[in-house]
Enzyme design. Structure first.
Site, PDB file in Angstrom:
ATOM      1  N   LYS A  34      31.241   5.534   0.434  1.00 25.57           N
ATOM      2  CA  LYS A  34      30.337   5.754   0.989  1.00 25.57           C
ATOM      3  C   LYS A  34      29.739   4.407   1.694  1.00 25.57           C
ATOM      4  CE  LYS A  34      28.116   9.872   0.598  1.00 25.57           C
ATOM      5  NZ  LYS A  34      29.390  10.605  -0.978  1.00 25.57           N
TER       6      LYS A  34
ATOM      7  N   ARG B 295       4.407  -2.377   8.450  1.00 26.62           N
ATOM      8  CA  ARG B 295       4.273  -3.850   7.122  1.00 26.62           C
ATOM      9  C   ARG B 295       3.714  -4.874   8.728  1.00 26.62           C
ATOM     10  NH1 ARG B 295       7.553  -3.738   3.020  1.00 26.62           N
ATOM     11  NH2 ARG B 295       7.767  -6.075   2.939  1.00 26.62           N
TER      12      ARG B 295
ATOM     13  N   ARG C  49       4.139 -14.437  -1.695  1.00 24.88           N
ATOM     14  CA  ARG C  49       4.186 -15.525  -2.697  1.00 24.88           C
ATOM     15  C   ARG C  49       5.978 -15.601  -2.453  1.00 24.88           C
ATOM     16  NH1 ARG C  49       4.048 -16.195  -8.949  1.00 24.88           N
ATOM     17  NH2 ARG C  49       4.026 -19.092  -9.123  1.00 24.88           N
ATOM     18  N   ARG C  50       6.711 -14.183  -1.806  1.00 24.65           N
ATOM     19  CA  ARG C  50       8.212 -14.390  -2.144  1.00 24.65           C
ATOM     20  C   ARG C  50       8.359 -14.923  -1.139  1.00 24.65           C
ATOM     21  NH1 ARG C  50       7.841  -9.810  -4.394  1.00 24.65           N
ATOM     22  NH2 ARG C  50       9.148  -8.775  -2.626  1.00 24.65           N
TER      23      ARG C  50
ATOM     24  N   VAL D 219      -1.483  -6.765   0.489  1.00 27.08           N
ATOM     25  CA  VAL D 219      -1.667  -7.785   0.322  1.00 27.08           C
ATOM     26  C   VAL D 219      -2.113  -7.787  -1.000  1.00 27.08           C
ATOM     27  CG1 VAL D 219      -2.811 -10.828   0.692  1.00 27.08           C
ATOM     28  CG2 VAL D 219      -2.299  -9.055   2.354  1.00 27.08           C
ATOM     29  N   ASP D 220      -1.286  -8.543  -2.138  1.00 31.28           N
ATOM     30  CA  ASP D 220      -1.544  -8.450  -3.585  1.00 31.28           C
ATOM     31  C   ASP D 220      -2.184  -9.619  -3.630  1.00 31.28           C
ATOM     32  OD1 ASP D 220      -0.465  -6.119  -4.182  1.00 31.28           O
ATOM     33  OD2 ASP D 220       1.434  -7.924  -3.036  1.00 31.28           O
TER      34      ASP D 220
ATOM     35  N   ASP E 278      -4.595  -4.536  -2.658  1.00 32.20           N
ATOM     36  CA  ASP E 278      -4.452  -4.998  -4.261  1.00 32.20           C
ATOM     37  C   ASP E 278      -5.092  -6.405  -4.853  1.00 32.20           C
ATOM     38  OD1 ASP E 278      -3.170  -2.784  -3.715  1.00 32.20           O
ATOM     39  OD2 ASP E 278      -1.707  -3.069  -4.493  1.00 32.20           O
TER      40      ASP E 278
HETATM   41  N1  DCP Z   1       5.110  -4.171  -9.620  1.00 30.42           N
HETATM   42  C1  DCP Z   1       5.872  -3.739 -10.363  1.00 30.42           C
HETATM   43  N2  DCP Z   1       6.215  -2.444 -10.213  1.00 30.42           N
HETATM   44  C2  DCP Z   1       6.556  -1.299  -9.499  1.00 30.42           C
HETATM   45  C3  DCP Z   1       5.309  -2.104  -8.423  1.00 30.42           C
HETATM   46  C4  DCP Z   1       4.838  -3.522  -8.631  1.00 30.42           C
HETATM   47  O1  DCP Z   1       6.252  -4.483 -10.942  1.00 30.42           O
HETATM   48  N3  DCP Z   1       6.802  -0.379 -10.186  1.00 30.42           N
HETATM   49  C5  DCP Z   1       4.649  -5.156  -9.001  1.00 30.42           C
HETATM   50  C6  DCP Z   1       5.867  -6.123  -8.465  1.00 30.42           C
HETATM   51  C7  DCP Z   1       6.061  -6.649  -7.165  1.00 30.42           C
HETATM   52  C8  DCP Z   1       3.855  -6.224  -7.388  1.00 30.42           C
HETATM   53  O2  DCP Z   1       3.740  -5.614  -8.404  1.00 30.42           O
HETATM   54  O3  DCP Z   1       6.519  -7.461  -6.559  1.00 30.42           O
HETATM   55  C9  DCP Z   1       3.090  -5.939  -6.192  1.00 30.42           C
HETATM   56  O4  DCP Z   1       3.709  -4.679  -5.673  1.00 30.42           O
HETATM   57  P1  DCP Z   1       3.825  -4.062  -4.317  1.00 30.42           P
HETATM   58  O5  DCP Z   1       3.848  -2.260  -4.453  1.00 30.42           O
HETATM   59  O6  DCP Z   1       2.998  -4.814  -3.252  1.00 30.42           O
HETATM   60  O7  DCP Z   1       4.883  -4.527  -4.001  1.00 30.42           O
HETATM   61  P2  DCP Z   1       5.578  -6.036  -3.100  1.00 30.42           P
HETATM   62  O8  DCP Z   1       4.354  -6.701  -2.853  1.00 30.42           O
HETATM   63  O9  DCP Z   1       6.736  -6.825  -3.461  1.00 30.42           O
HETATM   64  O10 DCP Z   1       5.909  -5.314  -1.766  1.00 30.42           O
HETATM   65  P3  DCP Z   1       5.063  -4.912   0.199  1.00 30.42           P
HETATM   66  O11 DCP Z   1       6.045  -5.963   0.849  1.00 30.42           O
HETATM   67  O12 DCP Z   1       5.562  -3.764  -0.065  1.00 30.42           O
HETATM   68  O13 DCP Z   1       3.733  -5.521  -0.783  1.00 30.42           O
HETATM   69 MG    MG Z   2       2.221  -6.103  -1.493  1.00 34.38          MG
HETATM   70 MN    MN Z   3       0.954  -4.040  -4.029  1.00 32.01          MN
END
Ligand code: DCP
Ligand code: MG
Ligand code: MN
Length: 336
Positions: free
Chosen positions: A72, A148, A181-182, A190-191, A252
């Site tokens: 695949k 997004r 932040r990444r 937004v976290d 968040d």
């Molecule tokens: N997190 C984790 N395990 C999960 C959910 C979250 O370790 N099951 C941690 C890592 C994520 C962070 O919390 O990077 C924030 O969660 P988000 O769901 O907001 O994910 P991201 O910020 O990484 O991506 P997005 O742009 O989709 O919000």
């Molecule tokens: Mg996030």
């Molecule tokens: Mn989040």
């Protein structure tokens, strides 16, 4: 050159990963969780591999990828498409359950239940389905929340929360973690992490901050407010910038004590996949890593913790990496 450094930043096998993620989602929503796990394993292997797959042999050699999955992957690389995905995602049932599971607070089981109950549209769910409070919010804000936002908008939301926090106490630190932040160009939410360097003035801030953010109408809907006896408090909700034409966005917030900052920062920055790797590494070294601390002297028997060990001092993220015995990785390098 600028061009080659741009290329370097692009995720290898991006289209393959996107197609396999679609497969995993479709299988998850159709109750085939084992197939879904298989795809998730392959996605994790591809992300860790982190190089362009150029031959069929590359694909078969991936950890956790058998011949059928390698076929695949190879089909996607050669044609850009995956016939099996087009086939399984085109049924009425798949389209409907995928749409339902995109509602915040709705999992695969609920999405399928609603389908078997005869629901076919979002309007129909709103009128006739049994929705909990969070699902009602998710449904009402469906279009806004599944999109997004730009990095720029996420920055404005961070700023708004920071200013509100610093009106409560000018010494408070508030910073966006997660995908922002990444360094991602778009963010799902937004976290924001909040703390105070003196180690005690973060106490009581959680409720005051939520109150302040509600008062101005910035917070429009609450989803989860977790304020139990833990040292950290967590809020999940929905906000909207006061600017004309702005959309509802997921927000968040966590409030953490300063001595837990490094581990909380690392956890909240992610990615989720990177966190899993770090936790597994800690376990392999007789330690345990959480959003609170890195503990040493952990004793496990048959995977169960018998002794939770003692927290190590972790003044910085760098110190956590060092204690885990791995080279430091900047947030931009933590996507997998
Ligand atoms: N997190 C984790 N395990 C999960 C959910 C979250 O370790 N099951 C941690 C890592 C994520 C962070 O919390 O990077 C924030 O969660 P988000 O769901 O907001 O994910 P991201 O910020 O990484 O991506 P997005 O742009 O989709 O919000
Ligand atoms: Mg996030
Ligand atoms: Mn989040």
């Amino acid at each position: 050159s600028a061009a080659s450094s741009d290329k370097k930043k692009e995720i290898p096998n991006k289209n393959v990963i996107a197609k396999l993620e679609e497969m995993a989602k479709n299988y998850k929503n159709s109750a085939d969780k084992w197939r879904s796990f298989g795809y998730q394993k392959a996605i994790a292997a591809l992300k860790t591999y982190n190089k362009e797959i150029t031959t069929y042999e590359d694909a078969v050699a991936l950890r956790g990828v058998g011949k059928k999955l390698a076929d695949k992957i190879w089909e996607i690389i050669q044609t850009g498409e995956l016939r099996k995905l087009n086939e399984i995602s085109s049924t009425d049932e798949a389209k409907t359950t995928n749409m339902f599971s995109d509602i915040w607070g709705v999992g695969a089981t609920t999405a399928r239940l609603w389908y078997t109950q005869g629901h076919r549209t979002l309007a129909n769910l709103e009128k006739n389905a049994n929705l909990n409070r969070q699902q009602k919010v998710g449904l009402r804000l469906y279009d806004d929340l599944k999109e997004r936002m730009t990095r720029e908008e996420a920055g404005k939301i961070e700023q708004y929360v920071k200013e509100t926090a610093q009106k409560i106490n000018p010494g408070l630190i508030a910073m966006a973690c997660g995908s922002y932040r990444r360094g991602k160009q778009t963010c799902g939410d937004v976290d924001v992490l909040v703390t105070h360097p003196d180690g005690k003035s973060h106490k009581g801030v959680f409720q005051k901050l939520l109150h302040g953010l509600h008062e101005t109408g910035f917070l429009t809907d609450d989803l989860v407010t977790q304020d139990d006896h833990s040292t950290q408090q967590k809020y999940l909700g929905v906000c909207k910038l006061p600017e004309e034409g702005s959309q509802h966005r997921r927000l968040d917030i966590i409030v953490v004590p300063h001595n837990e900052l490094a581990c909380a920062l690392m956890y909240f920055t992610g990615s989720a996949h990177f966190n899993r790797s770090c936790r597994n590494l800690a376990i392999a070294k007789g330690m345990s890593l959480s959003e609170h601390s890195l503990n040493t002297g952990v004793i496990r028997s048959h995977g169960e913790k018998i002794n939770k060990g003692t927290p190590l001092p972790t003044p910085t993220e760098e110190s956590v990496f060092e204690l885990l015995g791995i080279p430091y990785r900047s947030p931009q390098e933590r996507d997998h």
